[in-house]
Scaffold this motif. Structure first.
Motif, mmCIF file in Angstrom:
data_model
loop_
_atom_site.group_PDB
_atom_site.id
_atom_site.type_symbol
_atom_site.label_atom_id
_atom_site.label_comp_id
_atom_site.label_asym_id
_atom_site.label_seq_id
_atom_site.Cartn_x
_atom_site.Cartn_y
_atom_site.Cartn_z
ATOM 1 N N TRP A 183 0.829 -1.202 0.000
ATOM 2 C CA TRP A 183 0.000 0.000 0.000
ATOM 3 C C TRP A 183 0.867 1.257 0.000
ATOM 4 O O TRP A 183 2.001 1.248 0.475
ATOM 5 C CB TRP A 183 -0.896 0.032 1.231
ATOM 6 N N TRP A 184 0.284 2.375 -0.500
ATOM 7 C CA TRP A 184 0.989 3.655 -0.397
ATOM 8 C C TRP A 184 0.434 4.473 0.770
ATOM 9 O O TRP A 184 0.314 5.683 0.727
ATOM 10 C CB TRP A 184 1.006 4.436 -1.700
ATOM 11 N N CYS A 185 0.117 3.737 1.836
ATOM 12 C CA CYS A 185 -0.328 4.363 3.072
ATOM 13 C C CYS A 185 -0.041 3.404 4.217
ATOM 14 O O CYS A 185 0.290 2.235 4.005
ATOM 15 C CB CYS A 185 -1.829 4.689 3.022
ATOM 16 N N ASP A 186 -0.170 3.912 5.446
ATOM 17 C CA ASP A 186 0.008 3.093 6.637
ATOM 18 C C ASP A 186 -1.200 3.269 7.535
ATOM 19 O O ASP A 186 -1.991 4.210 7.382
ATOM 20 C CB ASP A 186 1.280 3.502 7.386
ATOM 21 N N GLY A 187 -1.334 2.350 8.496
ATOM 22 C CA GLY A 187 -2.461 2.409 9.402
ATOM 23 C C GLY A 187 -2.343 3.522 10.419
ATOM 24 O O GLY A 187 -1.275 4.109 10.610
ATOM 25 N N GLN A 204 10.284 5.942 1.395
ATOM 26 C CA GLN A 204 11.001 5.822 0.123
ATOM 27 C C GLN A 204 11.420 4.379 -0.139
ATOM 28 O O GLN A 204 11.265 3.863 -1.257
ATOM 29 C CB GLN A 204 12.232 6.725 0.131
ATOM 30 N N MET A 205 11.959 3.722 0.891
ATOM 31 C CA MET A 205 12.431 2.348 0.722
ATOM 32 C C MET A 205 11.280 1.393 0.437
ATOM 33 O O MET A 205 11.411 0.450 -0.339
ATOM 34 C CB MET A 205 13.205 1.889 1.964
ATOM 35 N N LYS A 206 10.135 1.639 1.071
ATOM 36 C CA LYS A 206 8.958 0.815 0.790
ATOM 37 C C LYS A 206 8.544 0.952 -0.674
ATOM 38 O O LYS A 206 8.283 -0.038 -1.362
ATOM 39 C CB LYS A 206 7.783 1.227 1.690
ATOM 40 N N ALA A 207 8.476 2.182 -1.144
ATOM 41 C CA ALA A 207 8.076 2.416 -2.532
ATOM 42 C C ALA A 207 9.036 1.723 -3.492
ATOM 43 O O ALA A 207 8.614 1.093 -4.474
ATOM 44 C CB ALA A 207 8.014 3.912 -2.820
ATOM 45 N N LEU A 212 -10.885 9.356 6.470
ATOM 46 C CA LEU A 212 -12.064 9.593 7.293
ATOM 47 C C LEU A 212 -12.622 8.321 7.921
ATOM 48 O O LEU A 212 -13.120 8.347 9.046
ATOM 49 C CB LEU A 212 -13.158 10.278 6.459
ATOM 50 N N ASP A 213 -12.564 7.197 7.185
ATOM 51 C CA ASP A 213 -13.159 5.975 7.725
ATOM 52 C C ASP A 213 -12.133 5.041 8.367
ATOM 53 O O ASP A 213 -12.413 4.387 9.367
ATOM 54 C CB ASP A 213 -13.953 5.221 6.649
ATOM 55 N N PHE A 214 -10.920 4.971 7.820
ATOM 56 C CA PHE A 214 -9.924 4.048 8.347
ATOM 57 C C PHE A 214 -8.746 4.738 9.032
ATOM 58 O O PHE A 214 -7.921 4.084 9.667
ATOM 59 C CB PHE A 214 -9.383 3.149 7.228
ATOM 60 N N GLY A 215 -8.635 6.048 8.869
ATOM 61 C CA GLY A 215 -7.523 6.765 9.483
ATOM 62 C C GLY A 215 -6.177 6.483 8.843
ATOM 63 O O GLY A 215 -5.131 6.633 9.485
ATOM 64 N N PHE A 216 -6.171 6.084 7.568
ATOM 65 C CA PHE A 216 -4.914 5.773 6.892
ATOM 66 C C PHE A 216 -4.038 7.024 6.788
ATOM 67 O O PHE A 216 -4.540 8.141 6.593
ATOM 68 C CB PHE A 216 -5.164 5.232 5.484
ATOM 69 N N LYS A 217 -2.724 6.804 6.887
ATOM 70 C CA LYS A 217 -1.748 7.875 6.692
ATOM 71 C C LYS A 217 -1.057 7.641 5.348
ATOM 72 O O LYS A 217 -0.243 6.717 5.214
ATOM 73 C CB LYS A 217 -0.716 7.866 7.825
ATOM 74 N N PHE A 218 -1.382 8.447 4.384
ATOM 75 C CA PHE A 218 -0.843 8.254 3.044
ATOM 76 C C PHE A 218 0.568 8.816 2.931
ATOM 77 O O PHE A 218 0.940 9.760 3.637
ATOM 78 C CB PHE A 218 -1.769 8.899 2.008
ATOM 79 N N PHE A 219 1.346 8.235 2.027
ATOM 80 C CA PHE A 219 2.748 8.609 1.882
ATOM 81 C C PHE A 219 2.918 9.997 1.271
ATOM 82 O O PHE A 219 3.975 10.600 1.377
ATOM 83 C CB PHE A 219 3.481 7.578 1.012
ATOM 84 N N SER A 220 1.880 10.477 0.616
ATOM 85 C CA SER A 220 1.840 11.853 0.105
ATOM 86 C C SER A 220 0.503 12.442 0.535
ATOM 87 O O SER A 220 -0.414 11.696 0.898
ATOM 88 C CB SER A 220 1.958 11.869 -1.427
ATOM 89 N N PRO A 221 0.356 13.767 0.520
ATOM 90 C CA PRO A 221 -0.929 14.366 0.904
ATOM 91 C C PRO A 221 -2.078 13.763 0.100
ATOM 92 O O PRO A 221 -1.980 13.602 -1.126
ATOM 93 C CB PRO A 221 -0.731 15.851 0.576
ATOM 94 N N ILE A 254 -3.642 1.373 -3.300
ATOM 95 C CA ILE A 254 -2.521 0.833 -4.074
ATOM 96 C C ILE A 254 -2.394 1.574 -5.410
ATOM 97 O O ILE A 254 -3.378 1.803 -6.094
ATOM 98 C CB ILE A 254 -2.664 -0.686 -4.338
ATOM 99 N N PRO A 255 -1.171 1.928 -5.801
ATOM 100 C CA PRO A 255 -0.961 2.650 -7.053
ATOM 101 C C PRO A 255 -0.435 1.779 -8.188
ATOM 102 O O PRO A 255 -0.183 2.277 -9.278
ATOM 103 C CB PRO A 255 0.120 3.669 -6.656
ATOM 104 N N TRP A 256 -0.255 0.465 -7.952
ATOM 105 C CA TRP A 256 0.540 -0.341 -8.882
ATOM 106 C C TRP A 256 -0.174 -0.637 -10.190
ATOM 107 O O TRP A 256 0.469 -0.824 -11.219
ATOM 108 C CB TRP A 256 0.993 -1.622 -8.180
ATOM 109 N N GLY A 257 -1.486 -0.669 -10.169
ATOM 110 C CA GLY A 257 -2.208 -0.840 -11.429
ATOM 111 C C GLY A 257 -1.953 0.328 -12.361
ATOM 112 O O GLY A 257 -1.710 0.143 -13.562
ATOM 113 N N ALA A 258 -1.986 1.540 -11.810
ATOM 114 C CA ALA A 258 -1.718 2.731 -12.616
ATOM 115 C C ALA A 258 -0.286 2.731 -13.125
ATOM 116 O O ALA A 258 -0.027 3.120 -14.276
ATOM 117 C CB ALA A 258 -1.988 3.991 -11.786
ATOM 118 N N GLN A 259 0.646 2.292 -12.283
ATOM 119 C CA GLN A 259 2.048 2.279 -12.699
ATOM 120 C C GLN A 259 2.284 1.271 -13.824
ATOM 121 O O GLN A 259 2.972 1.567 -14.808
ATOM 122 C CB GLN A 259 2.942 1.949 -11.507
ATOM 123 N N VAL A 260 1.704 0.077 -13.706
ATOM 124 C CA VAL A 260 1.857 -0.937 -14.758
ATOM 125 C C VAL A 260 1.171 -0.493 -16.035
ATOM 126 O O VAL A 260 1.689 -0.698 -17.140
ATOM 127 C CB VAL A 260 1.308 -2.294 -14.272
#
Length: 656
Positions: A279-283, A294-297, A351-360, A327-333
């Motif tokens: 994922w491009w976010c964390d819990g 960066q290393m995750k990406a 708003l619903d899961f409180g995810f912290k995305f890697f970018s705004p 997840i961004p990988w479909g767009a990347q492929v």
């Protein structure tokens, strides 16, 4: 292949013996053919031999008209005997004769609004049948073909290529059903000579270009949660109703991949050795440094490149689909392969899961639009919240189609509802604070204090701390005899069917699948008036609403329904009719099929590159290169500092 055990067996078998066919149906090509038969009206087998596909088609699809043309009278009689023994009245077996063209043409003439599947095994003795099949393919539109190449011809490339090239030139798209890799391989006039090599077998699936469609889906999880079920049901319908060729990329093997294989989809694992899902976010609550992001990406991108990109390139899908915004990988492929891309957003994220995305998140939402030909959201509320300024041509609402829940009553469910003549209430969802189980318990306490004979069952996978809190709340309110916890259930519908009322208490839900499932089971729903739930529930008609978090309001609506059993029944009937109309295949898979066909025809268009991921990957490489003395400190055989677990020389070391 396993099915030759039956293809070449001259023996009789009864229904008990026929059940052994289930073992043979685990072959990749057989699973696919079995599932595309669901939308076929006529099946003609020109090479039945032992009759495996003939009997399979007739057994699983009693309304399908099956005709077997058998040249060998011994096989023909055996097949007739087995058809009779199994009671398959929809199968006709006839010896090959001059009436072949007459019979087949008569069936094809009926396919104006129906569909026909022909199966033919290519060998040295059926040149006339081959010519005839080519003639049929060119003359009729709704004809699909399963072509197998006999092992005796596998080394004779010229013979193999000729008919395949003729089919392509007749306006057909072709895929190899590869039982070795369990993948689909597209056959074109450009790659045909490279693909046709001597191997164990070849099975080709051929569809007229005007109907043909292939799609590659990217899923964010290996399980079958709400969003995953949406995608699974879409893939299932696309295969069975339209014969779409589908490959699904999952993080790793799990319940979802096993279910997908059963319906005839190919699967690929993007992150088989990772704990994360890419994922491009964390819990919520997880603190992660920019370097780790960066290393995750970088690590995830390398995994996509190494584990799935090559197979997707061979599959050569018409359209790539990403399920959920995490997840961004479909767009990347899609960008790498120059393919059109569709994104289906099924959650709010923050708003619903409180995810912290890697970018705004606002930047990522803009990127979701710019990297996609079209974006769907699972509800109008979600669209208005995340994409308020978008045009309908770019972002639109796509309601899913939820199948009728299967109820299989099991012993032991009575333990959850033990009070005589009680009103039975259920809440079915993950057990965590945002799902509102606390409101249900507090509301039930008010109902019990008001003298109602009522019981509540709470079902779902649990957050450990929260369920302990709920259990303490039950005890503090003296509800031990009124509230039961049922835990996670693979099939919750047997328990849901026993309920008189269903509660949906989520603070915010992008869609709320349980509400639709309850409606399909003719259950009235008391729901928090927020998110996607309030969008499809009709207050006063299919259920009653209350303000999110207002346990007193919830109790009031529950007592209203408990006092009026006739109203409960009326709402249950109205809810089922409303759900069947709104959440239909026409509004879901049919729309996706025709939208995807148009998007595939238009091409990638103005879709852009996923900038945020590219920037993170570039940043990771730069970080690794600039870290002081990192080449001196890290040996080629030591673990890479990007946390991949691989040796440095096999990971980031290849970049330098």
């Amino acid at each position: 292949m396993m099915r030759t055990l039956i293809d070449n067996r001259l023996s009789y078998f009864d229904k008990k013996d026929y059940e052994k066919f289930n073992v043979l149906c685990n072959v990749f090509s057989t699973r696919f053919i079995k599932n595309i038969l669901a939308s076929i009206d006529f099946y003609i087998d020109l090479s039945p031999e032992g009759g495996f596909y003939v009997l399979l088609a007739g057994y699983y699809y009693p309304d399908l008209t099956v005709v077997a043309i058998e040249a060998d009278d011994v096989y023909a009689q055996l097949l007739r005997d087995n058809v009779k023994n199994l009671g398959l009245e929809n199968i006709t077996v006839q010896l090959e004769s001059d009436r072949l063209e007459e019979v087949t043409t008569a069936i094809c003439s009926k396919t104006h609004n129906n569909s026909l599947l022909i199966r033919l095994v290519l060998d040295e003795d059926n040149a006339e049948e081959i010519k005839f099949v080519i003639k049929i393919l060119r003359k009729f539109e709704k004809v699909k073909l399963i072509l197998e190449i006999n092992q005796s011809l596998l080394g004779k490339k010229t013979a193999n290529l000729k008919i395949v090239e003729e089919i392509i030139n007749s306006g057909y798209a072709i895929w190899i059903l590869d039982d070795q890799s369990n993948q689909f391989l597209r056959v074109t006039s450009e790659n045909i000579k490279k693909l046709i090599e001597p191997v164990s077998s070849y099975i080709f699936y051929c569809v007229k270009n005007s109907y043909a469609l292939s799609m590659c889906f990217f899923s964010h999880s290996p399980v079958l949660g709400g969003s995953e079920k949406m995608m699974f049901e879409l893939v299932d319908s696309l295969i069975k109703d339209y014969g779409v060729v589908c490959t699904v990329v999952v993080p790793r093997e799990g319940y979802q991949s096993e279910a997908l294989k059963e319906i005839g989809a190919a699967t690929l694992c993007a992150f088989p050795n990772f704990a994360e899902y890419g994922w491009w976010c964390d819990g919520p609550g997880n603190e992660i440094s920019h370097r780790d992001i960066q290393m995750k990406a970088l690590r995830f991108s390398q995994a996509i490149e190494n584990n799935v990109l090559g197979n997707i390139r061979k599959f050569d899908p018409d359209v790539i689909w990403t399920q959920t915004l995490v997840i961004p990988w479909g767009a990347q492929v899609a960008e790498k392969l120059n393919k059109p891309h569709i994104w289906y957003v099924t959650e709010f994220g923050e708003l619903d899961f409180g995810f912290k995305f890697f970018s705004p998140l606002m930047n990522l939402l803009e990127e979701i639009q710019s990297t996609s030909n079209h974006v769907y959201t699972c509800s109008q509320t979600l669209k208005d919240t995340l994409f308020p300024a978008s045009e309908r041509e770019k972002v639109s609402v796509l309601y899913c189609c939820i199948p009728m829940p299967l109820v299989s009553p099991k012993q032991g469910n009575e333990q959850y509802f033990s009070k005589k003549d009680s009103v039975k209430i259920g809440i079915f969802s993950q057990i965590r604070p945002t799902k509102g189980q606390e409101d249900a318990v507090l509301a039930l306490a008010q109902c019990v204090r008001s003298g109602f004979n009522v019981e509540l069952v709470i079902a779902g996978g649990a957050d450990e701390l929260y369920i302990k809190y709920l259990m303490a709340l039950v005890k503090d309110n003296c509800l031990d005899e009124n509230v039961k916890f049922a835990g996670y259930r693979d099939n919750p519908f047997d328990l849901m069917s026993l309920c008189d009322i269903i509660i949906m208490a989520s603070r915010l839900e992008a869609f709320g699948r349980v509400g639709v499932e309850a409606m399909l089971l003719s259950k009235p729903v008391v729901f928090a008036n927020t998110g996607g739930i309030s969008e499809y529930q009709l207050d006063g008609e299919t259920g009653l609403s209350y303000s999110p978090g207002d346990s007193t309001g919830l109790a009031r609506q529950l007592m209203h329904l408990m006092n009026e059993p006739a109203l409960r029944d009326k709402m249950g009937i109205a809810g089922k009719l409303h759900a069947l109309n709104l959440f239909s295949k026409k509004n879901f898979s049919e729309r996706v099929y025709f939208d995807a066909k148009k998007i595939a025809g238009d091409g990638r268009g103005s879709c852009m590159t996923s900038k945020s991921i590219e920037e993170l990957i570039k940043g990771a490489i730069e970080t690794l290169r600039n870290e002081r003395n990192y080449r001196k400190i890290i040996g080629r055989n030591e673990v890479c500092p990007c946390n991949s677990g691989k040796k440095y020389k096999y990971c980031c070391g290849i970049l330098t």
